[in-house]
Design a protein around this motif. Structure first.
Motif, short mmCIF file in Angstrom:
data_model
loop_
_atom_site.label_atom_id
_atom_site.label_comp_id
_atom_site.label_asym_id
_atom_site.label_seq_id
_atom_site.Cartn_x
_atom_site.Cartn_y
_atom_site.Cartn_z
N LEU A 154 11.13 -1.32 -5.24
CA LEU A 154 10.78 -2.27 -4.18
C LEU A 154 9.86 -3.35 -4.72
CD1 LEU A 154 10.78 -3.14 -1.21
CD2 LEU A 154 8.87 -1.55 -0.84
N VAL A 155 8.92 -2.96 -5.55
CA VAL A 155 8.02 -3.94 -6.17
C VAL A 155 8.83 -4.96 -6.96
CG1 VAL A 155 6.18 -4.27 -7.87
CG2 VAL A 155 6.06 -2.37 -6.24
N PRO B 295 3.54 -0.60 -11.63
CA PRO B 295 4.85 -1.17 -11.97
C PRO B 295 4.70 -2.41 -12.85
CG PRO B 295 4.73 -0.65 -9.63
CD PRO B 295 3.34 -0.50 -10.17
N PRO B 296 5.65 -2.67 -13.73
CA PRO B 296 5.57 -3.84 -14.61
C PRO B 296 5.41 -5.14 -13.81
CG PRO B 296 7.36 -2.39 -15.29
CD PRO B 296 6.86 -1.86 -13.98
N GLY B 297 4.46 -5.96 -14.22
CA GLY B 297 4.25 -7.26 -13.59
C GLY B 297 3.37 -7.22 -12.36
N ALA B 298 3.08 -6.05 -11.82
CA ALA B 298 2.25 -5.95 -10.62
C ALA B 298 0.78 -5.78 -10.99
CB ALA B 298 2.70 -4.78 -9.75
N ARG B 299 -0.09 -6.25 -10.15
CA ARG B 299 -1.52 -6.08 -10.36
C ARG B 299 -2.01 -4.89 -9.52
NH1 ARG B 299 -4.32 -12.10 -10.54
NH2 ARG B 299 -2.61 -13.18 -11.62
N TYR B 300 -3.00 -4.19 -10.06
CA TYR B 300 -3.56 -3.02 -9.38
C TYR B 300 -5.06 -3.23 -9.24
CZ TYR B 300 -4.26 1.92 -8.18
OH TYR B 300 -4.59 3.09 -7.54
N PRO B 301 -5.52 -3.81 -8.12
CA PRO B 301 -6.95 -4.09 -7.96
C PRO B 301 -7.78 -2.82 -7.97
CG PRO B 301 -5.79 -4.39 -5.88
CD PRO B 301 -4.75 -4.19 -6.92
N TRP C 20 0.83 -1.20 0.00
CA TRP C 20 0.00 0.00 0.00
C TRP C 20 0.87 1.25 0.00
CZ3 TRP C 20 -5.12 1.21 -0.33
CH2 TRP C 20 -5.46 2.54 -0.03
N ALA C 21 0.51 2.20 -0.89
CA ALA C 21 1.16 3.51 -0.91
C ALA C 21 0.08 4.57 -1.05
CB ALA C 21 2.16 3.61 -2.05
N GLN C 22 0.04 5.49 -0.11
CA GLN C 22 -0.95 6.56 -0.13
C GLN C 22 -0.54 7.69 -1.08
OE1 GLN C 22 -3.79 6.40 1.50
NE2 GLN C 22 -4.60 8.47 1.23
N SER C 23 0.77 7.89 -1.23
CA SER C 23 1.24 9.00 -2.07
C SER C 23 2.30 8.51 -3.05
CB SER C 23 1.81 10.12 -1.20
OG SER C 23 2.99 9.69 -0.54
N ARG C 24 2.48 9.28 -4.11
CA ARG C 24 3.48 8.92 -5.11
C ARG C 24 4.89 8.94 -4.54
NH1 ARG C 24 1.66 8.77 -10.32
NH2 ARG C 24 -0.43 9.63 -10.71
N SER C 25 5.12 9.76 -3.54
CA SER C 25 6.46 9.87 -2.98
C SER C 25 6.90 8.60 -2.26
CB SER C 25 6.53 11.06 -2.01
OG SER C 25 5.66 10.85 -0.91
N THR C 26 5.95 7.77 -1.81
CA THR C 26 6.30 6.53 -1.12
C THR C 26 6.17 5.29 -2.02
OG1 THR C 26 4.05 6.25 -0.27
CG2 THR C 26 5.61 7.46 1.11
N GLY D 234 -1.19 6.13 -4.36
CA GLY D 234 0.19 6.38 -4.75
C GLY D 234 0.60 5.67 -6.02
N TRP D 235 -0.09 4.59 -6.36
CA TRP D 235 0.24 3.82 -7.56
C TRP D 235 -0.64 4.20 -8.75
CZ3 TRP D 235 4.54 1.21 -6.51
CH2 TRP D 235 4.77 0.74 -5.20
#
Length: 322
Positions: free
Chosen positions: A268-269, A300-306, A257-263, A294-295
């Motif tokens: 890391l992903v 990110p490549p390969g990650a899922r975004y529900p 979980w990321a609330q903002s783009r800065s984090t 934040g996302w």
């Protein structure tokens, strides 16, 4: 029309019950009883001499009480104003200083329960928040209670203090604490098996530097309720600790979980997604889900975004069953 929504409902009984009025106004029944007992803001008649029955005039007085206490007046002073019949001409505390209470929250066309929860939060009415949160969880369950009541109210509180120069942050902190407690209590009341590492477990964590945990708490509670094994690591888990936790548990999925783009760290992903375990020739890697504003944009490549809580639960339940 919902009978709870109209003061004219149930005329044969001579008025509404305390519980019905509490739901109408978004106030805890204990608060209404306290106002009656302490300040005389109560119904003119009682059924059988004991049970409170609130008429339209009684409810109008309660609305004035809610408005004045939300505007910053202490309950005792608000009650004196209401009983004197001058409430609409006295929106400020007796000292004459402008109120620092936040007033109505920007909820738009939200559910009635959102408005009740928001009013309770503005008044810092902890008992009312607890009763309302328990009621919506029992009535709608998770994740509907989160998506349709809790999250919209939290967003409204956040917008309020942001647009007011970060005043009234105490409202957000108190509401967040009680939402967190309600989620934990709801999950604890419905215990389910929590499998060991390597048995389809989902690992949930906020990325380093991220302290907003409520959405992950809602996800953890929903997964536990549905008997999907989950490990919740909470706020700001250091990158090294996150990677070690993945190696030790061998999870089917990791939610970051990321609330903002800065984090929101794309590197890391990539590192988490590359972690392997198992015997040679049959090694496995976790599926990484990124969640939170934040996302937003391109994940990110390969990650899922529900798309939301329900979507995340469906994905993780499917991965855990493999």
């Amino acid at each position: 029309m919902d009978p709870v929504m109209s003061p004219a409902a149930d005329p044969a009984s001579g008025g509404l019950t305390t519980g019905a009025v509490a739901r109408l106004l978004g106030v805890a029944p204990t608060t209404l009883r306290s106002w009656d007992r302490r300040y005389g803001i109560g119904p003119a008649t009682r059924e059988g001499g004991r049970h409170r029955r609130w008429t339209g005039e009684d409810i109008a007085a309660l609305r004035d009480m809610c408005r004045l206490t939300s505007a910053g007046l202490p309950p005792a002073e608000a009650a004196r104003t209401v009983l004197a019949g001058t409430s609409r001409d006295a929106p400020q505390p007796r000292s004459g200083r402008a109120s620092r209470a936040p007033g109505p929250l920007p909820l738009g066309r939200a559910r009635r329960e959102c408005r009740g929860l928001a009013r309770a939060a503005v008044r810092l009415d902890a008992p009312a928040m607890d009763e309302l949160l328990t009621a919506v969880l029992d009535r709608y369950g998770l994740p509907a209670a989160w998506d349709e009541v809790m999250m919209p109210t939290l967003h409204a509180v956040g917008r309020k203090w942001e647009t007011a120069g970060e005043r009234y942050i105490e409202v957000e902190h108190l509401l967040s604490w009680h939402v967190s407690g309600a989620l934990r209590a709801f999950s604890a009341a419905r215990p389910s098996a929590q499998g060991a590492g390597g048995t389809g477990v989902s690992l949930l964590a906020c990325v380093p530097g991220e302290t907003h945990t409520l959405a992950l708490e809602a996800l953890a509670a929903t997964l536990a309720q549905q008997a999907v094994p989950v490990r919740m690591f909470g706020a700001a888990l250091p990158a090294g600790a996150l990677e070690e936790a993945v190696r030790r548990t061998g999870p089917a999925a990791v939610v970051l979980w990321a609330q903002s783009r800065s984090t929101a760290s794309r590197s890391l992903v990539a590192r988490v997604a590359a972690i392997e375990w198992g015997v040679r020739g049959a090694r496995r890697r976790p599926v990484v889900l990124v969640a939170g504003p934040g996302w937003a944009g391109e994940p990110p490549p390969g990650a899922r975004y529900p798309a939301g809580l329900a979507d995340a639960v469906d994905v993780l339940a499917t991965l855990g069953a493999r």
